[in-house]
Scaffold this motif. Structure first.
Motif, PDB file in Angstrom:
ATOM      1  N   GLU A  44       0.679  -1.344  -0.277  1.00 43.09           N
ATOM      2  CA  GLU A  44      -0.171  -0.163   0.052  1.00 43.09           C
ATOM      3  C   GLU A  44       0.939   1.528  -0.148  1.00 43.09           C
ATOM      4  OE1 GLU A  44      -4.051  -2.373   2.570  1.00 43.09           O
ATOM      5  OE2 GLU A  44      -2.098  -0.752   3.398  1.00 43.09           O
ATOM      6  N   ASP A  45       2.027   1.022   1.054  1.00 43.49           N
ATOM      7  CA  ASP A  45       3.173   1.829   0.573  1.00 43.49           C
ATOM      8  C   ASP A  45       3.372   2.197  -1.156  1.00 43.49           C
ATOM      9  OD1 ASP A  45       4.191   1.739   4.533  1.00 43.49           O
ATOM     10  OD2 ASP A  45       2.668   3.304   2.981  1.00 43.49           O
ATOM     11  N   SER A  46       3.592   1.433  -1.531  1.00 41.03           N
ATOM     12  CA  SER A  46       4.590   1.763  -2.631  1.00 41.03           C
ATOM     13  C   SER A  46       3.136   2.267  -3.596  1.00 41.03           C
ATOM     14  CB  SER A  46       4.537  -0.241  -3.222  1.00 41.03           C
ATOM     15  OG  SER A  46       3.308  -0.584  -3.407  1.00 41.03           O
ATOM     16  N   GLU A  47       2.218   1.523  -3.065  1.00 46.14           N
ATOM     17  CA  GLU A  47       0.849   1.979  -4.603  1.00 46.14           C
ATOM     18  C   GLU A  47       1.219   3.760  -4.352  1.00 46.14           C
ATOM     19  OE1 GLU A  47      -1.334  -1.791  -4.843  1.00 46.14           O
ATOM     20  OE2 GLU A  47      -2.395   0.031  -3.333  1.00 46.14           O
ATOM     21  N   ARG A  48       1.272   4.110  -2.453  1.00 45.55           N
ATOM     22  CA  ARG A  48       0.508   6.202  -2.904  1.00 45.55           C
ATOM     23  C   ARG A  48       1.529   6.925  -3.157  1.00 45.55           C
ATOM     24  NH1 ARG A  48      -1.870   3.508   1.796  1.00 45.55           N
ATOM     25  NH2 ARG A  48       0.435   3.795   3.651  1.00 45.55           N
ATOM     26  N   GLU A  49       3.127   6.167  -3.491  1.00 44.18           N
ATOM     27  CA  GLU A  49       3.918   7.266  -3.907  1.00 44.18           C
ATOM     28  C   GLU A  49       3.300   8.349  -5.160  1.00 44.18           C
ATOM     29  OE1 GLU A  49       7.477   4.011  -3.129  1.00 44.18           O
ATOM     30  OE2 GLU A  49       7.183   4.360  -4.679  1.00 44.18           O
ATOM     31  N   PRO A  50       3.731   9.307  -4.975  1.00 47.29           N
ATOM     32  CA  PRO A  50       3.415   9.588  -6.611  1.00 47.29           C
ATOM     33  C   PRO A  50       3.862   9.846  -7.684  1.00 47.29           C
ATOM     34  CG  PRO A  50       4.940  11.094  -4.946  1.00 47.29           C
ATOM     35  CD  PRO A  50       4.495   9.936  -4.667  1.00 47.29           C
ATOM     36  N   ALA A  51       2.805   9.230  -9.325  1.00 40.47           N
ATOM     37  CA  ALA A  51       3.210   9.260 -10.014  1.00 40.47           C
ATOM     38  C   ALA A  51       4.019  10.454 -10.825  1.00 40.47           C
ATOM     39  CB  ALA A  51       2.024   8.467 -10.969  1.00 40.47           C
ATOM     40  N   ALA A  52       4.402  10.567 -11.683  1.00 39.86           N
ATOM     41  CA  ALA A  52       5.249  11.715 -12.337  1.00 39.86           C
ATOM     42  C   ALA A  52       3.607  11.197 -13.419  1.00 39.86           C
ATOM     43  CB  ALA A  52       5.832  10.973 -13.821  1.00 39.86           C
TER      44      ALA A  52
END
Length: 307
Positions: free
Chosen positions: A155-163
């Motif tokens: 879930e933390d990796s999915e919340r990382e802001p995308a470009a």
């Protein structure tokens, strides 16, 4: 019924066991008309469980989940069957965790977490000894903590802001190349030949890896040397087979791409060198003897060349 939450799979038998007859009881009294009939659903559930166990041992975890879910539905929700249903829940959790290892689908982790929590709440049905109950409760709690940690990381990796797709990439300024088209056409093909040889070498390494992987996968199919109840050994053997299959696929694809690419580079480089050799030969001055025609006499030498 064999119980151990510390291993990857819990073996169970849902078929009821007949009571042992005493030595003093007469033979005709051992199976009276009042004996409780065997529940056919339990026999069907046991058959489904064994089919699911075969699926699990051969890495078909989705198939094991389907069969064990069907077996769970067949077992009546009674006090006598509560421990059987609890063990099926634990096996379903293990199958979901294995399925996540294969396809990294987060839904398997969520299902496994709920199943493990349900199994933890029913551990008292499986153990009369308090020490054993405490030990198994600790193991299951540790397993639950591991699954929760994996979920948190995902879930933390999915919340990382995308470009930002609207953000234009920075312009790249190419350095000016002081090279005319004629110079580009006369470049040597030797670097291409060297690069082609390197690429072919890499392709050969991938091919060797594919052959080794194929041998590993083939050897993993033979489990005749393992005992039927050696689940850990079977799991290790099948894990080796899966690794071999991965090496076989990667090696075959890598060799299939790299070797033809290397050959193409060598061919292009050789053709470029040949054109350069022909161009250099044409640029050299040539001395050609010249003889007078039929009506005239004399002779000479003609010099020709390209500039």
């Amino acid at each position: 019924m064999a119980v151990s939450a510390g291993i990857g799979l819990i073996a169970l038998s849902v078929a009821p066991q007949p009571a042992a007859a005493t030595d003093s009881a007469p033979a005709e009294d051992q199976a009276g008309p009042d004996e409780a009939p065997v529940d056919p659903n339990l026999a069907k559930a046991e058959a489904l469980f064994r089919e699911g166990q075969a699926k699990y041992e051969t890495a078909d975890y989705a198939g094991a989940v389907d069969l064990w879910t069907s077996a769970y539905a067949l077992v009546d929700s009674s006090t006598e069957n509560a421990s059987i249903k609890a063990l099926l829940i634990y096996n379903l959790a293990q199958a979901h965790l294995k399925a996540f290892d294969l396809n990294k689908d987060k839904i398997h982790l969520k299902q496994a977490l709920q199943l493990l929590q349900s199994f933890q709440s029913n551990l008292s049905l499986l153990y009369d000894d308090q020490a054993l109950l405490d030990a198994e409760s600790s193991k299951v709690a540790g397993r639950i903590d591991e699954v929760e940690g994996l979920l948190a990381e995902l879930e933390d990796s999915e919340r990382e802001p995308a470009a930002d797709p609207d953000e234009a990439p920075a312009a790249t300024v190419e350095p000016a190349q002081d090279q005319s088209p004629a110079d580009a056409n006369t470049r040597s093909g030797t670097p291409l030949i060297a690069a082609g040889g390197t690429v072919i070498g890499l392709g050969a390494l991938f091919g060797v890896a594919g052959i080794v992987g194929g041998l590993m996968a083939s050897n993993a199919n033979d489990i005749s040397d393992l005992e039927p109840d050696d689940l850990a050994g079977r799991e290790d053997r099948f894990a080796s087979g899966r690794a071999g299959n991965t090496m076989l696929i990667v090696g075959s694809v890598g060799a299939g791409v790299l070797v033809p690419t290397g050959i193409a580079l060598i061919v292009v480089g050789a053709l470029r060198n040949k054109k350069n050799d022909d161009r250099r030969a044409a640029a050299l001055p040539r001395l050609v003897p010249s003889v007078g025609g039929v009506w005239g006499g004399g002779g000479g030498v003609t010099i020709s060349g390209r500039f």
